[in-house]
Scaffold this motif. Structure first.
Motif, mmCIF file in Angstrom:
data_model
loop_
_atom_site.group_PDB
_atom_site.id
_atom_site.type_symbol
_atom_site.label_atom_id
_atom_site.label_comp_id
_atom_site.label_asym_id
_atom_site.label_seq_id
_atom_site.Cartn_x
_atom_site.Cartn_y
_atom_site.Cartn_z
ATOM 1 N N LEU A 1 0.815 -1.222 0.000
ATOM 2 C CA LEU A 1 0.000 0.000 0.000
ATOM 3 C C LEU A 1 0.844 1.266 0.000
ATOM 4 C CD1 LEU A 1 -2.701 -0.986 2.693
ATOM 5 C CD2 LEU A 1 -2.817 -1.257 0.190
ATOM 6 N N GLY A 2 1.981 1.210 0.690
ATOM 7 C CA GLY A 2 2.816 2.398 0.801
ATOM 8 C C GLY A 2 4.225 2.005 1.200
ATOM 9 N N VAL A 3 5.164 2.928 0.953
ATOM 10 C CA VAL A 3 6.534 2.731 1.437
ATOM 11 C C VAL A 3 6.654 3.510 2.742
ATOM 12 C CG1 VAL A 3 8.989 3.036 0.963
ATOM 13 C CG2 VAL A 3 7.384 2.641 -0.926
ATOM 14 N N LEU A 4 6.870 2.788 3.826
ATOM 15 C CA LEU A 4 7.037 3.445 5.126
ATOM 16 C C LEU A 4 8.375 4.164 5.123
ATOM 17 C CD1 LEU A 4 5.703 0.307 6.766
ATOM 18 C CD2 LEU A 4 4.755 2.554 7.330
ATOM 19 N N THR A 5 8.380 5.405 5.574
ATOM 20 C CA THR A 5 9.643 6.143 5.598
ATOM 21 C C THR A 5 10.083 6.483 7.018
ATOM 22 O OG1 THR A 5 8.355 8.132 5.144
ATOM 23 C CG2 THR A 5 9.450 7.099 3.261
ATOM 24 N N ALA A 6 9.127 6.563 7.954
ATOM 25 C CA ALA A 6 9.489 6.837 9.359
ATOM 26 C C ALA A 6 8.326 6.429 10.255
ATOM 27 C CB ALA A 6 9.789 8.321 9.560
ATOM 28 N N ALA A 7 8.624 6.295 11.544
ATOM 29 C CA ALA A 7 7.554 5.947 12.491
ATOM 30 C C ALA A 7 7.804 6.622 13.828
ATOM 31 C CB ALA A 7 7.489 4.435 12.675
ATOM 32 N N ARG A 8 6.723 7.005 14.483
ATOM 33 C CA ARG A 8 6.778 7.479 15.866
ATOM 34 C C ARG A 8 6.468 6.257 16.730
ATOM 35 N NH1 ARG A 8 9.386 11.246 18.497
ATOM 36 N NH2 ARG A 8 8.353 11.944 20.383
ATOM 37 N N LEU A 9 7.433 5.878 17.557
ATOM 38 C CA LEU A 9 7.307 4.624 18.309
ATOM 39 C C LEU A 9 7.149 4.895 19.797
ATOM 40 C CD1 LEU A 9 10.192 2.675 16.523
ATOM 41 C CD2 LEU A 9 7.726 2.482 16.085
ATOM 42 N N ARG A 10 6.268 4.135 20.433
ATOM 43 C CA ARG A 10 6.164 4.247 21.888
ATOM 44 C C ARG A 10 7.236 3.345 22.507
ATOM 45 N NH1 ARG A 10 3.252 0.328 25.480
ATOM 46 N NH2 ARG A 10 2.915 -1.481 24.159
ATOM 47 N N LEU A 11 7.760 3.759 23.621
ATOM 48 C CA LEU A 11 8.758 2.961 24.342
ATOM 49 C C LEU A 11 8.112 2.417 25.608
ATOM 50 C CD1 LEU A 11 11.759 5.425 23.806
ATOM 51 C CD2 LEU A 11 11.056 3.464 22.387
ATOM 52 N N VAL A 12 8.753 1.432 26.229
ATOM 53 C CA VAL A 12 8.209 0.832 27.455
ATOM 54 C C VAL A 12 9.236 1.018 28.578
ATOM 55 C CG1 VAL A 12 6.816 -0.851 26.182
ATOM 56 C CG2 VAL A 12 9.139 -1.466 26.895
ATOM 57 N N PRO A 13 8.772 1.016 29.839
ATOM 58 C CA PRO A 13 9.735 1.156 30.931
ATOM 59 C C PRO A 13 10.729 0.002 30.907
ATOM 60 C CG PRO A 13 7.483 1.430 31.720
ATOM 61 C CD PRO A 13 7.387 0.932 30.311
ATOM 62 N N PRO A 14 11.994 0.264 31.222
ATOM 63 C CA PRO A 14 12.981 -0.814 31.170
ATOM 64 C C PRO A 14 12.776 -1.811 32.304
ATOM 65 C CG PRO A 14 13.972 1.187 32.034
ATOM 66 C CD PRO A 14 12.567 1.542 31.666
ATOM 67 N N SER A 15 13.154 -3.048 32.073
ATOM 68 C CA SER A 15 13.069 -4.107 33.099
ATOM 69 C C SER A 15 14.443 -4.752 33.193
ATOM 70 C CB SER A 15 12.037 -5.160 32.685
ATOM 71 O OG SER A 15 10.788 -4.570 32.504
ATOM 72 N N PRO A 16 15.382 -4.110 33.883
ATOM 73 C CA PRO A 16 16.779 -4.559 33.807
ATOM 74 C C PRO A 16 17.085 -5.855 34.557
ATOM 75 C CG PRO A 16 16.555 -2.652 35.261
ATOM 76 C CD PRO A 16 15.212 -2.884 34.663
ATOM 77 N N GLU A 17 16.250 -6.192 35.553
ATOM 78 C CA GLU A 17 16.542 -7.408 36.335
ATOM 79 C C GLU A 17 15.906 -8.611 35.642
ATOM 80 O OE1 GLU A 17 18.577 -7.302 38.899
ATOM 81 O OE2 GLU A 17 18.749 -5.137 38.618
ATOM 82 N N ARG A 18 16.740 -9.583 35.299
ATOM 83 C CA ARG A 18 16.207 -10.691 34.486
ATOM 84 C C ARG A 18 16.591 -12.047 35.029
ATOM 85 N NH1 ARG A 18 15.297 -8.649 28.523
ATOM 86 N NH2 ARG A 18 14.647 -6.588 29.152
ATOM 87 N N ALA A 19 15.721 -12.999 34.810
ATOM 88 C CA ALA A 19 16.040 -14.392 35.119
ATOM 89 C C ALA A 19 15.476 -15.262 34.004
ATOM 90 C CB ALA A 19 15.424 -14.794 36.454
ATOM 91 N N VAL A 20 16.259 -16.258 33.606
ATOM 92 C CA VAL A 20 15.849 -17.153 32.518
ATOM 93 C C VAL A 20 15.837 -18.577 33.050
ATOM 94 C CG1 VAL A 20 16.497 -18.082 30.254
ATOM 95 C CG2 VAL A 20 16.816 -15.650 30.741
ATOM 96 N N ALA A 21 14.776 -19.308 32.722
ATOM 97 C CA ALA A 21 14.709 -20.730 33.102
ATOM 98 C C ALA A 21 14.572 -21.577 31.848
ATOM 99 C CB ALA A 21 13.516 -20.975 34.016
ATOM 100 N N LEU A 22 15.406 -22.612 31.753
ATOM 101 C CA LEU A 22 15.252 -23.615 30.696
ATOM 102 C C LEU A 22 14.745 -24.885 31.377
ATOM 103 C CD1 LEU A 22 15.711 -24.493 27.729
ATOM 104 C CD2 LEU A 22 17.957 -25.293 28.442
ATOM 105 N N ILE A 23 13.626 -25.410 30.877
ATOM 106 C CA ILE A 23 12.964 -26.509 31.572
ATOM 107 C C ILE A 23 12.748 -27.669 30.596
ATOM 108 C CG2 ILE A 23 11.010 -27.054 33.080
ATOM 109 C CD1 ILE A 23 10.380 -23.916 32.823
ATOM 110 N N GLY A 24 13.105 -28.866 31.017
ATOM 111 C CA GLY A 24 12.890 -30.059 30.184
ATOM 112 C C GLY A 24 11.599 -30.753 30.580
ATOM 113 N N PHE A 25 10.847 -31.257 29.592
ATOM 114 C CA PHE A 25 9.571 -31.940 29.845
ATOM 115 C C PHE A 25 9.539 -33.271 29.106
ATOM 116 C CE2 PHE A 25 8.569 -27.508 30.548
ATOM 117 C CZ PHE A 25 7.760 -27.545 31.674
ATOM 118 N N ALA A 26 8.770 -34.213 29.676
ATOM 119 C CA ALA A 26 8.670 -35.541 29.064
ATOM 120 C C ALA A 26 7.669 -35.574 27.915
ATOM 121 C CB ALA A 26 8.260 -36.558 30.130
ATOM 122 N N SER A 27 6.789 -34.588 27.829
ATOM 123 C CA SER A 27 5.807 -34.603 26.730
ATOM 124 C C SER A 27 5.411 -33.187 26.336
ATOM 125 C CB SER A 27 4.536 -35.351 27.164
ATOM 126 O OG SER A 27 3.833 -34.572 28.121
#
Ligand code: FAD
Ligand code: MLT
Ligand code: ZN
Length: 465
Positions: free
Chosen positions: A213-239
């Motif tokens: 429909l159109g060639v996008l040339t720019a966008a006004r983007l909303r930002l979100v509050p940062p979440s610097p503290e992170r934890a990742v879990a990798l979990i194995g399942f049998a099914s």
């Protein structure tokens, strides 16, 4: 249909080439096939064409002039950003001209108070993330192709990615866009107002329109509050059943859940073999979940409590420091590249309703092997969104039977044939599985209104005819 063989470029009249050159300058009008070939082959290598020319305008005014000239000359144009799209929508499969927006890459007007910025369509997602971070915010879209995928490309495909369950897909980040329509008109609504009910939502309409429909040339983007503290879990399942059931439990238990991904043993093993990485656990599991929690304060207690409430866990690895977190993420993010080492895959990206998600994952390999007994099927994806990536290798690029089987099966269960990658050329023949005749007719009316000369990506999204 899914062009995979060499296609000769369409010759463009030399006066048109001269006109384009006078708009963008000598250095930004590319004709040499050795130079243009990287613009004409998609990331997977499944879709290969030839560009008549590649035009690299520097600003919105030049984009508008290029569209006007191509419209008058009857030359079809494929808009292109980072060329990381996975449905053959950004490459010239019928000798079209490529309009690359990569030079429109500025990031300006950063408002630290309201959390907004303006990004040129050619800025990469990594560049937007870095600019947001420097302003004390974060951008709510992240995906494995972040270093190449552009703002324009992610808007054109309404890209999803790894944080959709928390922040929504790309459409949810848009406060406004600037674009050159197929008619040549420049539309811009970039005031960044949070509430603005003044008529049709053009930004929402252009988002997901895949350059038709159109060639996008720019966008006004909303930002979100940062979440610097992170934890990742990798979990194995049998099914699959227990992994999917646990995913739903984690989703409800963890308001700060940022990503919830699934993959299987075969995919993990392929990633480990291709990258020379050790497996995460001594015991292999058929299915794995990877969950990331991101908060402003230590998310570990909440994650540990949520994991305690999941009974079916086989093994779990938890990481909080960034090096170990990246190691766990690599098992998931490494899938796309590892699968590509086996030859151009058929990439089918579907969403399923929650009640049939596990059934689909368990049965789809059988559905594929009914028509391609020697094919390999790789399943992974954003399980928190019901989104499964079905990748099939060992099938010729232009054999569409496998695609048909998977998409028909997904649709028969009430699913979508495109969760986040778009329709492109790859899924055009199957749009009817999700969209009624009346809807497709409405799409065609919109296309005719905004792109009356049919100059923009005429071979994408809408079925022929
Ligand atoms: P391109 O590939 O250049 O173009 C894609 C489409 O948008 C084409 O139809 C093109 O014509 C159109 N287009 C491009 N720029 C413009 C513009 N300025 N104006 C109008 N139309 C335009 N996708 C996801 O959704 N989620 C993921 O998690 C994800 N992970 C990925 C991981 C890897 C390793 C790779 C290679 C790809 C991944 N993708 C993912 C797919 C891809 O990155 C996205 O589709 C992305 O939005 C494409 O952006 P791009 O700039 O590369 O667009
Ligand atoms: C992903 O989730 O990794 C992407 O969508 C890319 C892919 O499907 O390979
Ligand atoms: Zn994805």
């Amino acid at each position: 249909m899914n062009a995979a063989s060499e296609i000769p470029p369409v010759a463009i009249d030399s006066s048109v080439v001269a006109g384009l050159r006078s708009i963008v300058g000598w250095a930004h009008l590319l004709e040499d096939p050795d130079v243009t070939s990287s613009y004409a082959t998609d990331w997977t290598g499944r879709f290969k064409g030839a560009a008549s020319v590649v035009v690299r305008p520097a600003n919105t005014g030049e984009v508008a002039q290029v569209i006007a000239l191509c419209g008058e000359a009857g030359i079809a144009v494929v808009p292109q950003g980072g060329n990381t799209g996975l449905v053959g929508g950004g490459v010239p499969l019928a000798g079209e001209a490529v309009l690359s927006v990569r030079r429109l890459s500025g990031i300006t007007d950063i408002d630290e108070r309201s959390g907004q910025l303006t990004a040129g369509a050619g800025a990469t997602i990594a560049e937007v993330q870095a600019a947001a971070l420097a302003a004390g915010w974060a951008y709510g879209v992240d995906l494995g192709s972040r270093d190449s995928a552009t703002v324009g490309g992610t808007i054109a495909t309404n890209a999803g990615g790894l944080e959709v369950l928390r922040h929504g897909a790309t459409r949810a980040q848009l406060l406004g866009v600037e674009a050159v329509l197929g008619s040549g008109a420049v539309v811009a609504h970039m005031g960044g107002l949070m509430k603005d009910n003044t008529g049709y939502d053009l930004a929402g309409l252009l988002c997901g329109s895949e350059g038709t429909l159109g060639v996008l040339t720019a966008a006004r983007l909303r930002l979100v509050p940062p979440s610097p503290e992170r934890a990742v879990a990798l979990i194995g399942f049998a099914s699959t059943e227990s992994a999917v059931a646990s995913a739903f439990i984690l989703r409800r238990a963890l308001p700060d859940l940022q990503s919830l991904e699934l993959f299987q043993h075969d995919g993990l093993d392929l990633v480990c073999r291709t990258t020379g990485t050790a497996h995460p656990f001594a015991t292999p599991y058929p299915v794995y979940l990877l969950a990331e929690v991101a908060a402003q304060r230590d998310p570990l207690p909440a994650l540990a409590e949520a994991l305690d409430s999941v009974t079916a866990i086989g093994d779990v690895a938890v990481a909080i420091d960034s090096v170990r977190r990246s190691q766990l993420w690599r098992y998931r993010e490494g899938h796309t590249e590892a699968i590509n080492t086996l030859g151009a895959p058929h990439k089918l990206d579907v969403t399923l309703p929650a009640p049939v998600l596990a059934q689909f994952i368990d049965r789809v390999p059988g559905v594929v092997r009914r028509v391609a007994p020697r094919a390999q099927v790789w399943l992974f994806g954003h399980v928190g969104d019901g989104n499964v990536h079905v990748n099939v290798t060992g099938v010729p690029p232009d054999d569409a039977l496998v695609d048909q089987q998977v998409l028909v099966y997904a649709a028969s269960l009430g699913g979508s044939i495109s969760a986040e990658h778009g329709i492109g050329t790859a899924k055009r023949p199957w749009l009817h599985l999700n969209r009624s005749e009346a809807e497709v007719a409405a799409f065609r009316c919109i296309k005719a209104a905004l792109d009356p000369m049919g100059v923009l990506n005429p071979n994408v999204l809408l079925p022929p005819g």
